[in-house]
Design a protein around this motif. Sequence first.
Motif, PDB file in Angstrom:
ATOM      1  N   VAL A 206      91.807 -16.853   6.476  1.00 15.78           N
ATOM      2  CA  VAL A 206      91.757 -16.961   7.942  1.00 15.78           C
ATOM      3  C   VAL A 206      90.596 -17.832   8.420  1.00 15.78           C
ATOM      4  O   VAL A 206      90.590 -18.277   9.563  1.00 15.78           O
ATOM      5  N   ALA A 207      89.621 -18.095   7.541  1.00 13.70           N
ATOM      6  CA  ALA A 207      88.471 -18.919   7.963  1.00 13.70           C
ATOM      7  C   ALA A 207      88.660 -20.360   7.482  1.00 13.70           C
ATOM      8  O   ALA A 207      89.187 -21.199   8.219  1.00 13.70           O
ATOM      9  N   LYS A 212      91.585 -19.916  11.678  1.00 14.95           N
ATOM     10  CA  LYS A 212      91.821 -19.053  12.842  1.00 14.95           C
ATOM     11  C   LYS A 212      90.546 -18.321  13.231  1.00 14.95           C
ATOM     12  O   LYS A 212      90.271 -18.102  14.401  1.00 14.95           O
ATOM     13  N   ALA A 213      89.737 -17.931  12.228  1.00 13.59           N
ATOM     14  CA  ALA A 213      88.486 -17.223  12.524  1.00 13.59           C
ATOM     15  C   ALA A 213      87.406 -18.239  12.892  1.00 13.59           C
ATOM     16  O   ALA A 213      87.363 -19.339  12.340  1.00 13.59           O
ATOM     17  N   SER A 214      86.532 -17.841  13.823  1.00 16.40           N
ATOM     18  CA  SER A 214      85.425 -18.720  14.204  1.00 16.40           C
ATOM     19  C   SER A 214      84.416 -18.768  13.057  1.00 16.40           C
ATOM     20  O   SER A 214      84.442 -17.941  12.144  1.00 16.40           O
ATOM     21  N   ALA A 217      82.529 -15.500  12.970  1.00 16.86           N
ATOM     22  CA  ALA A 217      83.298 -14.396  12.372  1.00 16.86           C
ATOM     23  C   ALA A 217      83.304 -14.524  10.857  1.00 16.86           C
ATOM     24  O   ALA A 217      83.185 -13.535  10.128  1.00 16.86           O
ATOM     25  N   GLU A 218      83.421 -15.752  10.389  1.00 21.55           N
ATOM     26  CA  GLU A 218      83.412 -16.014   8.945  1.00 21.55           C
ATOM     27  C   GLU A 218      82.068 -15.599   8.331  1.00 21.55           C
ATOM     28  O   GLU A 218      82.020 -14.910   7.303  1.00 21.55           O
TER      29      GLU A 218
END
Length: 251
Positions: A206-207, A212-214, A217-218
């Motif tokens: 997701v990173a 998709k992840a900021s 968030a990562e």
Amino acid sequence: PTEYQLASDDGKRTLWVVFVIMVIASVVFSALSWSVPMSRRLYHVITTMITVIAAISYFGMATGHGVAYHHVQVRESHSHVPDTYADVYREVYWARYVDWSLTTPLLLLDLCLLAGIDGGHTIIAIAADLIMILTGLFAAFGTEGTPQKWGWYAIACIAYLVLVWHLAVHGNRFASAKGSKVSKFFGAIATFTLILWTAYPIVWGVADGSRKASVDAEIIAYAILDVLAKPIFGLWLLLTHAKMPETNVEI
Ligand code: RET
């Protein structure tokens, strides 16, 4: 125009916090080694090296080293204005892969020594692990929208399965030969490791994968995993080893 996906203050603060945790863990682990004779400090030495390397890597990332601005996509920036495109660049922390290429073999070595896995199978597990991290790095810098990026990711996942297979099958076999106490402890700490390690390719997906992840968030997701996989894993291993002489490795 150019757009950037960057870490904000939350991400940067998290990097500093993990740096401090890794330093404290390194001090605690080396202090724990003082009460055991030099001939029995192998787990202490390996486990301290793991947190020292992580501390160095986090210091680098917190101060802005070990990061590249990777061109992730070209996209239309204003749909109502024709022919305006934005080049999007994202921070990719390659320092993690340098860290992992050194620390994951050391973590595996801890587990292989604990189970008493023979040298041959230990080397195979570490070789698969190195292939996983290196091809994971290639995936992070792969070109979007071509088979390259997810191709590297698939190769890394196959290497991961090879390593899990070796650790599970041979680990349980050798650990059983060391008695029920060691085999129970190995089962518990290897399962903890397996669950944690499996979260890394999911976060990556997701990173660095789908983006998709900021970046923040990562950083936070990897921070939580890294603290569990290094200081918490290490503390559990060293404290259990202290009261379980069957786990001793003489050097
Ligand atoms: C990548 C992406 C490619 C596919 C796979 C990965 C696995 C990474 C793992 C990392 C473990 C790191 C640890 C760090 C210590 O703190 C490279 C993310 C399978 C398993 C335990």
